[in-house]
Write a protein that holds these residues in place. Structure first.
Motif, PDB file in Angstrom:
ATOM      1  N   ARG A 294     -40.897 -78.200  20.180  1.00  0.00           N
ATOM      2  CA  ARG A 294     -40.635 -77.677  18.840  1.00  0.00           C
ATOM      3  C   ARG A 294     -40.494 -76.161  18.808  1.00  0.00           C
ATOM      4  NH1 ARG A 294     -45.405 -81.486  16.867  1.00  0.00           N
ATOM      5  NH2 ARG A 294     -44.308 -83.497  16.955  1.00  0.00           N
ATOM      6  N   THR A 295     -41.053 -75.496  19.832  1.00  0.00           N
ATOM      7  CA  THR A 295     -40.882 -74.043  19.905  1.00  0.00           C
ATOM      8  C   THR A 295     -39.429 -73.688  20.210  1.00  0.00           C
ATOM      9  OG1 THR A 295     -41.418 -73.946  22.275  1.00  0.00           O
ATOM     10  CG2 THR A 295     -43.251 -73.762  20.723  1.00  0.00           C
ATOM     11  N   HIS A 296     -38.720 -74.604  20.833  1.00  0.00           N
ATOM     12  CA  HIS A 296     -37.295 -74.395  21.118  1.00  0.00           C
ATOM     13  C   HIS A 296     -36.415 -74.872  19.963  1.00  0.00           C
ATOM     14  CE1 HIS A 296     -38.196 -73.256  25.225  1.00  0.00           C
ATOM     15  NE2 HIS A 296     -38.793 -74.431  25.464  1.00  0.00           N
TER      16      HIS A 296
ATOM     17  N   ILE B 115     -49.012 -78.328  -1.192  1.00  0.00           N
ATOM     18  CA  ILE B 115     -49.215 -77.397  -2.309  1.00  0.00           C
ATOM     19  C   ILE B 115     -48.092 -76.363  -2.395  1.00  0.00           C
ATOM     20  CG2 ILE B 115     -50.773 -75.648  -3.285  1.00  0.00           C
ATOM     21  CD1 ILE B 115     -53.097 -77.213  -2.020  1.00  0.00           C
ATOM     22  N   CYS B 116     -47.827 -75.679  -1.278  1.00  0.00           N
ATOM     23  CA  CYS B 116     -46.832 -74.598  -1.315  1.00  0.00           C
ATOM     24  C   CYS B 116     -45.550 -74.929  -0.560  1.00  0.00           C
ATOM     25  CB  CYS B 116     -47.424 -73.304  -0.762  1.00  0.00           C
ATOM     26  SG  CYS B 116     -47.784 -73.351   1.015  1.00  0.00           S
ATOM     27  N   GLY B 117     -45.536 -76.055   0.176  1.00  0.00           N
ATOM     28  CA  GLY B 117     -44.325 -76.469   0.870  1.00  0.00           C
ATOM     29  C   GLY B 117     -44.087 -75.830   2.218  1.00  0.00           C
ATOM     30  N   LYS B 118     -44.971 -74.927   2.654  1.00  0.00           N
ATOM     31  CA  LYS B 118     -44.813 -74.286   3.959  1.00  0.00           C
ATOM     32  C   LYS B 118     -44.909 -75.333   5.061  1.00  0.00           C
ATOM     33  CE  LYS B 118     -46.322 -70.239   6.567  1.00  0.00           C
ATOM     34  NZ  LYS B 118     -47.241 -69.072   6.613  1.00  0.00           N
ATOM     35  N   SER B 119     -44.081 -75.186   6.120  1.00  0.00           N
ATOM     36  CA  SER B 119     -44.021 -76.185   7.189  1.00  0.00           C
ATOM     37  C   SER B 119     -44.632 -75.663   8.485  1.00  0.00           C
ATOM     38  CB  SER B 119     -42.572 -76.607   7.437  1.00  0.00           C
ATOM     39  OG  SER B 119     -42.016 -77.191   6.268  1.00  0.00           O
ATOM     40  N   PHE B 120     -45.093 -76.612   9.328  1.00  0.00           N
ATOM     41  CA  PHE B 120     -45.785 -76.274  10.569  1.00  0.00           C
ATOM     42  C   PHE B 120     -45.358 -77.203  11.699  1.00  0.00           C
ATOM     43  CE2 PHE B 120     -48.238 -75.142   6.880  1.00  0.00           C
ATOM     44  CZ  PHE B 120     -48.606 -73.836   7.136  1.00  0.00           C
ATOM     45  N   THR B 121     -45.513 -76.710  12.925  1.00  0.00           N
ATOM     46  CA  THR B 121     -45.114 -77.494  14.100  1.00  0.00           C
ATOM     47  C   THR B 121     -46.162 -78.530  14.477  1.00  0.00           C
ATOM     48  OG1 THR B 121     -46.037 -75.774  15.535  1.00  0.00           O
ATOM     49  CG2 THR B 121     -43.679 -75.655  15.066  1.00  0.00           C
ATOM     50  N   THR B 122     -47.430 -78.296  14.103  1.00  0.00           N
ATOM     51  CA  THR B 122     -48.501 -79.236  14.438  1.00  0.00           C
ATOM     52  C   THR B 122     -49.330 -79.570  13.205  1.00  0.00           C
ATOM     53  OG1 THR B 122     -50.146 -77.536  14.979  1.00  0.00           O
ATOM     54  CG2 THR B 122     -48.664 -78.222  16.762  1.00  0.00           C
TER      55      THR B 122
ATOM     56  N   GLN C 221     -52.519 -79.773  13.215  1.00  0.00           N
ATOM     57  CA  GLN C 221     -53.684 -78.884  13.231  1.00  0.00           C
ATOM     58  C   GLN C 221     -53.378 -77.568  12.503  1.00  0.00           C
ATOM     59  OE1 GLN C 221     -54.901 -77.629  17.126  1.00  0.00           O
ATOM     60  NE2 GLN C 221     -56.907 -76.909  16.434  1.00  0.00           N
ATOM     61  N   SER C 222     -52.173 -77.029  12.737  1.00  0.00           N
ATOM     62  CA  SER C 222     -51.773 -75.790  12.061  1.00  0.00           C
ATOM     63  C   SER C 222     -51.709 -75.991  10.556  1.00  0.00           C
ATOM     64  CB  SER C 222     -50.418 -75.314  12.587  1.00  0.00           C
ATOM     65  OG  SER C 222     -50.488 -75.012  13.963  1.00  0.00           O
ATOM     66  N   LYS C 223     -51.216 -77.156  10.139  1.00  0.00           N
ATOM     67  CA  LYS C 223     -51.151 -77.453   8.699  1.00  0.00           C
ATOM     68  C   LYS C 223     -52.553 -77.534   8.107  1.00  0.00           C
ATOM     69  CE  LYS C 223     -50.982 -81.208   6.074  1.00  0.00           C
ATOM     70  NZ  LYS C 223     -50.687 -82.544   5.610  1.00  0.00           N
ATOM     71  N   ASP C 224     -53.485 -78.200   8.824  1.00  0.00           N
ATOM     72  CA  ASP C 224     -54.862 -78.337   8.337  1.00  0.00           C
ATOM     73  C   ASP C 224     -55.536 -76.970   8.195  1.00  0.00           C
ATOM     74  OD1 ASP C 224     -54.492 -81.061   8.312  1.00  0.00           O
ATOM     75  OD2 ASP C 224     -55.482 -81.416  10.239  1.00  0.00           O
ATOM     76  N   THR C 225     -55.292 -76.108   9.162  1.00  0.00           N
ATOM     77  CA  THR C 225     -55.845 -74.748   9.097  1.00  0.00           C
ATOM     78  C   THR C 225     -55.282 -74.006   7.893  1.00  0.00           C
ATOM     79  OG1 THR C 225     -56.108 -74.655  11.504  1.00  0.00           O
ATOM     80  CG2 THR C 225     -56.059 -72.552  10.326  1.00  0.00           C
ATOM     81  N   HIS C 226     -53.992 -74.138   7.660  1.00  0.00           N
ATOM     82  CA  HIS C 226     -53.340 -73.486   6.524  1.00  0.00           C
ATOM     83  C   HIS C 226     -53.917 -73.971   5.195  1.00  0.00           C
ATOM     84  CE1 HIS C 226     -50.238 -72.312   3.645  1.00  0.00           C
ATOM     85  NE2 HIS C 226     -50.173 -73.579   3.281  1.00  0.00           N
TER      86      HIS C 226
END
Length: 325
Positions: free
Chosen positions: A28-30, A40-47, A49-54
């Motif tokens: 996904r980094t590529h 809530i805000c619609g921001k997207s994440f590759t993992t 875990q990153s979403k949970d932290t956000h």
């Protein structure tokens, strides 16, 4: 095992991974794929875990606490970085000068001081910076924006770090300790400045006479001896000074000492006799408007007395001359 790693290798960069799951996450980094979105805000994440932290940014949850000062954090990595404030650990070293840093991006920013690289420029004054963050902070000097406010005193700040330092004036927390004399400080910059009293280091040099100083502010004040700049002016008489402290000290010469009844106390060295009441020095001791009114009243009374004296002299002269042959 090697064949398994080859099987789980990235087809783009060739990097190998222990599992296909880790490989797919790396891909996904590529591709730029971000399949996990914040509801809530619609921001997207590759993992995930990153979403949970956000999500903790929305909920305010900070499950990781420092055992020393009890400050809380949204991630364990943030807590680990914070702990270095207490331990003094600085695992990232500059390969050129050997200076150490608690975070890798601090070291990366420092490296630009050796290369002279400043890729981020202000669109208003063209001043350049080593990091985008420093540029953004600088932009607030033009906009006047101060987005960080103290919950206790309401003071506003352009930088989050300055707000944190201000909070310590309320809490009394001083997390930075000198390893030599054990003095404690509310900010790392204050501690570093203090350390120079032990080391004798003077890293700021005058470009004109090469005299060195322990702080940049001392160097800037010194430079005014060469440029003649005096940016601090007295609001009363307009006299200019190179230091704000000198201006403040001078301003006290204009202050009027008062008694308990708020009556101006006149300097005994100033001649305030009737025939000297027009002396500007006399008026200067009466700063307030009501005191200036008092002066006018005194002057009026003196003028009236002078007229009475002149009338008496004139009357006496007329009586005297009338008896002359």
């Amino acid at each position: 095992m090697d064949s398994e790693k080859e099987k789980n290798s990235c087809q783009i960069c060739g990097k190998t991974f222990s599992t296909a799951q880790i490989r797919d996450r790396h891909l996904r980094t590529h591709t730029g794929e971000k399949p996990y979105s914040c509801e809530i805000c619609g921001k997207s994440f590759t993992t995930a875990q990153s979403k949970d932290t956000h999500m903790r940014a929305h909920t305010g949850e900070k499950p990781f606490s420092c055992q020393i000062c009890e400050k809380s954090f949204t991630t364990s990595s943030s807590k680990s970085k914070h702990m270095r404030i207490h331990t003094g650990e600085k695992p990232y070293s500059c390969e050129i000068c050997g200076k150490s840093f608690s975070r890798s991006h601090y070291k990366d920013s420092h490296m630009k001081t050796h290369t002279g690289e400043k890729p981020y420029s202000c669109q208003i004054c063209s001043k350049s910076f080593t990091t985008a963050q420093n540029k953004d902070i600088h932009m607030r000097t033009h906009s006047g924006e101060k987005p960080y406010s103290c919950d206790i005193c309401g003071n506003l700040f352009s930088q989050l770090g300055n707000k944190d330092i201000n909070m310590r004036t309320h809490t009394g927390v001083k997390p930075y300790s000198c390893k030599i004399c054990e003095n404690t400080f509310s900010s790392s910059s204050h501690k570093e400045r203090h350390m120079r009293t032990h080391t004798g280091e003077k890293p700021y040099s005058c470009l004109i006479c090469e005299k060195s100083f322990t702080t940049s502010s001392e160097k800037n004040i010194h430079l005014r001896t060469h440029t003649g700049e005096k940016p601090y002016s007295c609001d009363i008489c307009g006299k200019a000074f190179t230091r704000s402290s000198s201006r403040n000290k001078h301003a006290k010469t204009h202050e009027v000492p008062t008694s308990e009844n708020n009556i101006p106390v006149v300097d005994n060295n100033i001649d305030i006799s009737d025939n000297n009441i027009d002396n500007p020095e006399f008026e200067q001791v009466f700063i307030k408007e009501e005191d200036k009114t008092n002066i006018s009243q005194v002057k009026t009374e003196n003028a009236e007395m002078q007229v009475e004296e002149e009338d008496l002299v004139k009357k006496y002269w007329e009586e005297f001359t009338s008896d002359l042959p």
